[in-house]
Motif scaffolding. Structure first.
Motif, PDB file in Angstrom:
ATOM      1  N   THR A  62       0.844  -1.202   0.000  1.00 16.35           N
ATOM      2  CA  THR A  62       0.000   0.000   0.000  1.00 16.35           C
ATOM      3  C   THR A  62       0.873   1.244   0.000  1.00 16.35           C
ATOM      4  O   THR A  62       2.045   1.199   0.401  1.00 16.35           O
ATOM      5  CB  THR A  62      -0.966   0.087   1.228  1.00 16.35           C
ATOM      6  OG1 THR A  62      -0.273   0.732   2.320  1.00 16.35           O
ATOM      7  CG2 THR A  62      -1.482  -1.270   1.652  1.00 16.35           C
ATOM      8  N   GLU A  63       0.247   2.339  -0.434  1.00 16.77           N
ATOM      9  CA  GLU A  63       0.974   3.603  -0.530  1.00 16.77           C
ATOM     10  C   GLU A  63       1.438   4.096   0.834  1.00 16.77           C
ATOM     11  O   GLU A  63       2.358   4.899   0.935  1.00 16.77           O
ATOM     12  CB  GLU A  63       0.035   4.634  -1.169  1.00 16.77           C
ATOM     13  CG  GLU A  63       0.761   5.772  -1.810  1.00 16.77           C
ATOM     14  CD  GLU A  63      -0.179   6.748  -2.469  1.00 16.77           C
ATOM     15  OE1 GLU A  63      -0.705   6.443  -3.541  1.00 16.77           O
ATOM     16  OE2 GLU A  63      -0.378   7.829  -1.898  1.00 16.77           O
ATOM     17  N   GLU A  64       0.828   3.625   1.893  1.00 14.55           N
ATOM     18  CA  GLU A  64       1.168   4.101   3.237  1.00 14.55           C
ATOM     19  C   GLU A  64       2.184   3.205   3.949  1.00 14.55           C
ATOM     20  O   GLU A  64       2.574   3.498   5.076  1.00 14.55           O
ATOM     21  CB  GLU A  64      -0.097   4.237   4.093  1.00 14.55           C
ATOM     22  CG  GLU A  64      -1.234   5.046   3.451  1.00 14.55           C
ATOM     23  CD  GLU A  64      -0.836   6.467   3.083  1.00 14.55           C
ATOM     24  OE1 GLU A  64       0.048   7.033   3.737  1.00 14.55           O
ATOM     25  OE2 GLU A  64      -1.413   6.995   2.106  1.00 14.55           O
ATOM     26  N   ILE A  82      -2.490  -1.112  -3.266  1.00 10.79           N
ATOM     27  CA  ILE A  82      -3.608  -0.273  -2.784  1.00 10.79           C
ATOM     28  C   ILE A  82      -3.154   1.164  -2.507  1.00 10.79           C
ATOM     29  O   ILE A  82      -2.171   1.386  -1.808  1.00 10.79           O
ATOM     30  CB  ILE A  82      -4.190  -0.850  -1.464  1.00 10.79           C
ATOM     31  CG1 ILE A  82      -4.607  -2.319  -1.657  1.00 10.79           C
ATOM     32  CG2 ILE A  82      -5.361  -0.008  -0.983  1.00 10.79           C
ATOM     33  CD1 ILE A  82      -5.100  -2.992  -0.371  1.00 10.79           C
ATOM     34  N   ASP A  83      -3.893   2.116  -3.051  1.00  6.58           N
ATOM     35  CA  ASP A  83      -3.822   3.492  -2.557  1.00  6.58           C
ATOM     36  C   ASP A  83      -5.090   3.665  -1.728  1.00  6.58           C
ATOM     37  O   ASP A  83      -6.180   3.823  -2.277  1.00  6.58           O
ATOM     38  CB  ASP A  83      -3.777   4.483  -3.733  1.00  6.58           C
ATOM     39  CG  ASP A  83      -3.667   5.923  -3.254  1.00  6.58           C
ATOM     40  OD1 ASP A  83      -3.805   6.159  -2.041  1.00  6.58           O
ATOM     41  OD2 ASP A  83      -3.444   6.813  -4.100  1.00  6.58           O
ATOM     42  N   PRO A  84      -4.973   3.588  -0.388  1.00 11.73           N
ATOM     43  CA  PRO A  84      -6.175   3.530   0.467  1.00 11.73           C
ATOM     44  C   PRO A  84      -7.099   4.737   0.294  1.00 11.73           C
ATOM     45  O   PRO A  84      -8.307   4.591   0.256  1.00 11.73           O
ATOM     46  CB  PRO A  84      -5.613   3.469   1.887  1.00 11.73           C
ATOM     47  CG  PRO A  84      -4.191   3.032   1.737  1.00 11.73           C
ATOM     48  CD  PRO A  84      -3.726   3.520   0.397  1.00 11.73           C
ATOM     49  N   LEU A  85      -6.504   5.934   0.206  1.00 13.34           N
ATOM     50  CA  LEU A  85      -7.328   7.137  -0.005  1.00 13.34           C
ATOM     51  C   LEU A  85      -6.595   8.118  -0.904  1.00 13.34           C
ATOM     52  O   LEU A  85      -5.819   8.951  -0.429  1.00 13.34           O
ATOM     53  CB  LEU A  85      -7.647   7.818   1.322  1.00 13.34           C
ATOM     54  CG  LEU A  85      -8.988   7.507   1.964  1.00 13.34           C
ATOM     55  CD1 LEU A  85      -9.235   8.418   3.143  1.00 13.34           C
ATOM     56  CD2 LEU A  85     -10.159   7.564   0.994  1.00 13.34           C
ATOM     57  N   ASP A  86      -6.839   8.003  -2.178  1.00 15.03           N
ATOM     58  CA  ASP A  86      -6.210   8.918  -3.127  1.00 15.03           C
ATOM     59  C   ASP A  86      -6.933  10.268  -3.086  1.00 15.03           C
ATOM     60  O   ASP A  86      -8.158  10.317  -2.990  1.00 15.03           O
ATOM     61  CB  ASP A  86      -6.280   8.318  -4.535  1.00 15.03           C
ATOM     62  CG  ASP A  86      -5.663   9.232  -5.552  1.00 15.03           C
ATOM     63  OD1 ASP A  86      -4.466   9.551  -5.408  1.00 15.03           O
ATOM     64  OD2 ASP A  86      -6.376   9.673  -6.482  1.00 15.03           O
ATOM     65  N   GLY A  87      -6.134  11.333  -3.162  1.00 14.36           N
ATOM     66  CA  GLY A  87      -6.728  12.680  -3.155  1.00 14.36           C
ATOM     67  C   GLY A  87      -7.081  13.152  -1.756  1.00 14.36           C
ATOM     68  O   GLY A  87      -7.868  14.089  -1.585  1.00 14.36           O
ATOM     69  N   SER A  88      -6.470  12.526  -0.732  1.00 15.99           N
ATOM     70  CA  SER A  88      -6.934  12.761   0.644  1.00 15.99           C
ATOM     71  C   SER A  88      -6.734  14.196   1.135  1.00 15.99           C
ATOM     72  O   SER A  88      -7.349  14.596   2.122  1.00 15.99           O
ATOM     73  CB  SER A  88      -6.267  11.778   1.611  1.00 15.99           C
ATOM     74  OG  SER A  88      -4.879  11.912   1.535  1.00 15.99           O
ATOM     75  N   LEU A 223       3.397  10.911  -9.292  1.00 15.93           N
ATOM     76  CA  LEU A 223       2.461   9.821  -8.979  1.00 15.93           C
ATOM     77  C   LEU A 223       3.147   8.451  -8.963  1.00 15.93           C
ATOM     78  O   LEU A 223       4.179   8.235  -9.585  1.00 15.93           O
ATOM     79  CB  LEU A 223       1.276   9.853  -9.941  1.00 15.93           C
ATOM     80  CG  LEU A 223       0.435  11.142  -9.850  1.00 15.93           C
ATOM     81  CD1 LEU A 223      -0.821  11.021 -10.682  1.00 15.93           C
ATOM     82  CD2 LEU A 223       0.074  11.492  -8.423  1.00 15.93           C
ATOM     83  N   ARG A 224       2.540   7.555  -8.206  1.00 15.52           N
ATOM     84  CA  ARG A 224       3.134   6.241  -7.948  1.00 15.52           C
ATOM     85  C   ARG A 224       2.767   5.227  -9.026  1.00 15.52           C
ATOM     86  O   ARG A 224       1.591   5.068  -9.370  1.00 15.52           O
ATOM     87  CB  ARG A 224       2.627   5.715  -6.585  1.00 15.52           C
ATOM     88  CG  ARG A 224       3.407   6.110  -5.371  1.00 15.52           C
ATOM     89  CD  ARG A 224       3.436   7.542  -4.983  1.00 15.52           C
ATOM     90  NE  ARG A 224       2.197   8.239  -4.871  1.00 15.52           N
ATOM     91  CZ  ARG A 224       1.995   9.290  -4.080  1.00 15.52           C
ATOM     92  NH1 ARG A 224       2.952   9.761  -3.305  1.00 15.52           N
ATOM     93  NH2 ARG A 224       0.836   9.918  -4.072  1.00 15.52           N
ATOM     94  N   LEU A 225       3.799   4.509  -9.501  1.00 12.43           N
ATOM     95  CA  LEU A 225       3.591   3.490 -10.542  1.00 12.43           C
ATOM     96  C   LEU A 225       2.662   2.381 -10.052  1.00 12.43           C
ATOM     97  O   LEU A 225       1.699   2.016 -10.728  1.00 12.43           O
ATOM     98  CB  LEU A 225       4.958   2.911 -10.954  1.00 12.43           C
ATOM     99  CG  LEU A 225       4.927   1.735 -11.927  1.00 12.43           C
ATOM    100  CD1 LEU A 225       4.337   2.133 -13.269  1.00 12.43           C
ATOM    101  CD2 LEU A 225       6.332   1.168 -12.139  1.00 12.43           C
ATOM    102  N   PHE A 227       0.671   2.077  -7.211  1.00 11.73           N
ATOM    103  CA  PHE A 227      -0.594   2.316  -6.514  1.00 11.73           C
ATOM    104  C   PHE A 227      -1.569   3.197  -7.289  1.00 11.73           C
ATOM    105  O   PHE A 227      -2.764   3.152  -7.026  1.00 11.73           O
ATOM    106  CB  PHE A 227      -0.312   2.949  -5.141  1.00 11.73           C
ATOM    107  CG  PHE A 227       0.734   2.186  -4.381  1.00 11.73           C
ATOM    108  CD1 PHE A 227       0.483   0.881  -3.998  1.00 11.73           C
ATOM    109  CD2 PHE A 227       1.975   2.745  -4.089  1.00 11.73           C
ATOM    110  CE1 PHE A 227       1.440   0.145  -3.314  1.00 11.73           C
ATOM    111  CE2 PHE A 227       2.936   2.019  -3.411  1.00 11.73           C
ATOM    112  CZ  PHE A 227       2.680   0.711  -3.027  1.00 11.73           C
ATOM    113  N   GLU A 228      -1.027   4.029  -8.194  1.00  7.53           N
ATOM    114  CA  GLU A 228      -1.893   4.965  -8.903  1.00  7.53           C
ATOM    115  C   GLU A 228      -1.891   4.683 -10.409  1.00  7.53           C
ATOM    116  O   GLU A 228      -2.934   4.384 -10.998  1.00  7.53           O
ATOM    117  CB  GLU A 228      -1.441   6.401  -8.598  1.00  7.53           C
ATOM    118  CG  GLU A 228      -1.642   6.702  -7.119  1.00  7.53           C
ATOM    119  CD  GLU A 228      -1.019   7.988  -6.603  1.00  7.53           C
ATOM    120  OE1 GLU A 228      -1.621   8.646  -5.760  1.00  7.53           O
ATOM    121  OE2 GLU A 228       0.112   8.321  -7.010  1.00  7.53           O
ATOM    122  N   ALA A 229      -0.685   4.747 -11.027  1.00  8.04           N
ATOM    123  CA  ALA A 229      -0.617   4.630 -12.491  1.00  8.04           C
ATOM    124  C   ALA A 229      -1.139   3.287 -13.003  1.00  8.04           C
ATOM    125  O   ALA A 229      -1.979   3.243 -13.905  1.00  8.04           O
ATOM    126  CB  ALA A 229       0.830   4.833 -12.952  1.00  8.04           C
TER     127      ALA A 229
HETATM  128 MN    MN Z   1      -2.779   8.828  -4.208  1.00  5.48          MN
END
Ligand code: MN
Ligand code: F6P
Length: 285
Positions: A62-64, A82-88, A223-225, A227-229
Motif C-alpha cells: 500500500t501507498e502508506e 492499494i492506494d487507500p485514499l487517493d486525493g486525501s 504519482l506512484r507506478l 498504486f496509482e498509475a
Molecule cells: Mn494517491
C-alpha cells in the motif's frame, strides 16, 4: 477473485462511513514526504487488517507502507496494490476522493499489464465502484442498503476535449509545454481537482487526458507506478484509452521498487499518441 473483489467493495463501505469521524491531519508523513490525514492511516489499517483476517491474498503493498506485507498461510497467491485514499488532501474541503486497487496473480513487483483486475471506489455525492476484471469496464453505484448495483457495462472512453494538467507551468519540460499549448489551442477545457482518481473517473466517462508530467527538478513526476498509475492505467486501457510515461506504455514497465514514481499521461489514445510523438521529436531533434 470474486470473493476478493466483494470483500474489497465491502471495505469501501466501511471507509465511506469514516468520513464523518475525522477530517483531520494525522501529524505524520508517508514515505513520499506527504502529510498524512488521519483517514489515510485508518483506511490503510481497515484494508490491511481485513485482508490479514480473511487471508484472501498473499501479498499486500500500500501507498502508506514502506514494505510489502506477506500474509501467513494465505488461501490464494494474489498480490494487491492499494492506494487507500487517493486525493486525501481534499477530505477537509469535501471533494471526491477514492480507494484504488490492483490485483496481480502473485508478486506485486510485476508489470501492470499482468494485473488480472483493477478497481476503484470513488467517494463523491455517490459512492461508486469502477471495475475491470476481464469483462470490460463496469460501474456500480452504492444504494441506501450499502449494496453496489451495476449501472454501466463495457464503458468506452469517448473522444472529447478535457485536460487535467498537474505540476506547475513554470517547471514544464519543453515537449510537455508544447503538448499543453496544443491542447489549449485546440480548445481543451481545464479539469483538475487534486484527486487523481476523481479526475480520471471524469476522463474515463467524458474523454480527454490527465497528466502529471515529469518536470524540471523532478523528471519522474509525482504519482506512484504501483498504486496509482497501473490500476488506473489498466482501467483506462481496457476502456479503449491508453496510459504512457510520455515515451512508452506504463503497463509495460517492470517496477524496480514499490515506491517507483512515473510521469503520467492517461486518457484517449489520440492524446497519448500526440505526447509520445512530441517527446520523441524533442529527443531526436
Ligand atoms: Mn494517491
Ligand atoms: O496522490 C497524489 C495526488 O493527491 C493525486 O491524487 C493528485 O492528482 C495529485 O497528488 C495532486 O498533486 P498536486 O497537489 O501537486 O497538484
Amino acid at each position: 477473485m470474486s470473493e476478493l473483489i466483494l470483500f474489497l467493495a465491502e471495505q469501501g463501505k466501511t471507509i465511506k462511513s469514516g468520513f464523518l469521524k475525522s477530517q483531520d491531519k494525522a501529524g505524520t508523513r508517508n514515505m513520499y514526504g506527504e502529510e498524512q490525514m488521519a483517514l489515510d492511516k485508518w483506511a490503510d489499517d481497515v484494508l490491511i487488517k481485513g485482508l490479514k483476517k480473511t487471508r484472501l491474498v498473499r501479498y499486500i503493498a500500500t501507498e502508506e507502507q514502506p514494505v510489502i506485507i506477506e500474509i501467513e498461510n494465505p488461501k490464494n497467491q494474489f498480490g494487491v496494490v492499494i492506494d487507500p485514499l487517493d486525493g486525501s488532501s481534499l477530505i477537509d474541503v469535501n471533494l471526491a476522493v477514492g480507494t484504488i486497487i490492483g490485483i496481480y496473480p502473485g508478486n506485486v513487483l510485476d508489470k501492470g499489464k499482468n494485473m488480472i483486475a483493477a478497481m476503484y471506489i470513488l467517494y463523491g455525492p455517490l459512492t461508486t465502484l469502477t471495475l475491470s476484471a476481464g469483462n470490460g469496464v463496469c460501474d456500480f453505484v452504492m444504494d441506501e442498503k450499502g449494496e453496489f448495483n451495476l449501472t454501466a457495462q463495457d464503458i468506452r472512453i469517448p473522444d472529447a476535449k478535457l485536460y487535467a494538467p498537474g505540476a506547475l507551468r513554470k517547471d514544464y519540460l519543453p515537449a510537455h509545454a508544447k503538448f499543453i499549448e496544443e491542447l489549449e489551442n485546440e480548445g481543451y477545457k481545464l479539469r483538475f481537482s487534486g484527486s487523481f482518481v476523481a479526475d480520471m473517473h471524469q476522463i474515463l466517462h467524458k474523454g480527454g487526458v490527465f497528466t502529471y508530467p515529469g518536470y524540471a527538478g523532478k523528471e519522474k513526476g509525482k504519482l506512484r507506478l504501483l498504486f496509482e498509475a497501473n490500476p488506473i492505467g489498466k482501467i483506462i486501457t481496457d476502456a479503449g484509452g491508453a496510459i504512457s510515461n510520455g515515451r512508452t506504455d506504463i503497463l509495460e514497465m517492470k517496477p524496480t521498487a514499490i515506491d517507483d514514481i512515473t510521469p503520467i499521461y492517461a486518457g484517449g489514445k489520440k492524446e497519448i499518441r500526440l505526447i509520445e510523438k512530441m517527446i520523441a521529436e524533442s529527443q531526436s531533434g
